[in-house]
Design an enzyme around this catalytic site. Sequence first.
Site, PDB file in Angstrom:
ATOM      1  N   ASN A 213       0.845  -1.194   0.000  1.00  0.00           N
ATOM      2  CA  ASN A 213       0.000   0.000   0.000  1.00  0.00           C
ATOM      3  C   ASN A 213       0.878   1.241   0.000  1.00  0.00           C
ATOM      4  OD1 ASN A 213       0.598   0.636   2.888  1.00  0.00           O
ATOM      5  ND2 ASN A 213      -0.533  -1.281   3.226  1.00  0.00           N
ATOM      6  N   ARG A 214       0.236   2.405   0.065  1.00  0.00           N
ATOM      7  CA  ARG A 214       0.960   3.671  -0.095  1.00  0.00           C
ATOM      8  C   ARG A 214       1.462   4.256   1.234  1.00  0.00           C
ATOM      9  NH1 ARG A 214      -3.401   4.366  -3.895  1.00  0.00           N
ATOM     10  NH2 ARG A 214      -2.632   4.557  -6.041  1.00  0.00           N
TER      11      ARG A 214
END
Length: 415
Positions: A213-214
Amino acid sequence: MTDKDTSRNIVLGVAGGIAAYKACHLVRNLKEAGDDVRVVPTESALNFVGAATFEALSGHPVSTSVFEAVDEVQHVNVGQRADAVVIAPATADLIARLAAGRADDLLTATVLVATCPVIVAPAMHTEMWHNPATQDNVATLRRRGITVIEPAHGRLTGKDSGPGRLPEPEQIAEIVRTELAGYRVQHTWQGKKVVISAGGTQEELDPVRYLGNRSSGRQGFALAEWAAQMGSKVTLVAGNTAQLPVPSGAELRHIVSTRELEDAMREESRDADVVIMAAAVSDFRPAQVAESKMKKGQADDALSTLHLVENPDVLKGLVAARERSEIPAECVIVGFAAETGDAQKSALDYAQEKFARKGCDVLMANEVGRGKTFGQKSNEGWILRPGSAPQRVEHGSKQVVAAQILLAVNEMFQV
């Protein structure tokens, strides 16, 4: 509190240590945030960085003596005009002079005059930091309301390594901005152990690729920094993070996958006073992992379609472990809810439902998405606690948000 229309007058004191060169980067960091910076070095500091450098970076003349610019009474007005006095680095000698209330140069006189926040960032060899004289002087300053931040652990002058290293300029600047936002460091968590997870987990697809994920890990690192400054022993369990400086005094433990995170958090939390699950945990992982890199047109049929299985719920598992007395009963458990709203419910609605399911004591909820929270230097959202209305956390730096979360935790200790 970093907008350029909120310029403050900051006095940056610099003592005579090898870490004085970092003060140059601190001047630039503060000025780029819109603040006016006046550098006041000690005479010995100029042996490490010349006055011309500080003058060029700050745009102000440099003085060291109370007998310079006497007509301007600068030994008084420099401190009177300051919104904050920051000393970085602060040597053992300067700390001793501050504790004694000396006023034999412009910097010590400025501190005596100042009624604004004073933040002292020590830098010295480990033995000097641990010396009872230094520790007594630090305790004296803290008792008087001066913030003495914890030094970092790391490489010192020569081959030595240990506590006593000056934190990175970005770390010091964030503490300054957080104090100016109204959140003072309270050194009240001595003896407490705090375990914090940060960053995103990665789930392997093959030896090259992964699901992730970011998350940058900035919020978890900010929590670790603030908890360490409160005097606690911090263990930071970090997944995939940006290139962030290690929080002062924190012990860093790296993990990759969600299952590794679960094991590490269970182990580290056995004797914890506070556990904070700030990591962005992958909810799913591939059912199968390729032993070699998958190539276009050559993927095995079983791998050409991605099948996912659920990962363990680490936060819920920690709450269950506390119920089984595997974690101290009085340990405060804090969760995070990174949510997005939809046509049916808002991000806060989903976060409140999650809070009810998880069983943790405090939950920080924020709305995520492209350009929101993940990877950003700021955050906002709501703090949820049982029996209380959601506490709105206004948009601010992740350090400011961290201070508010830990204030909420501190209130749990008072119950």
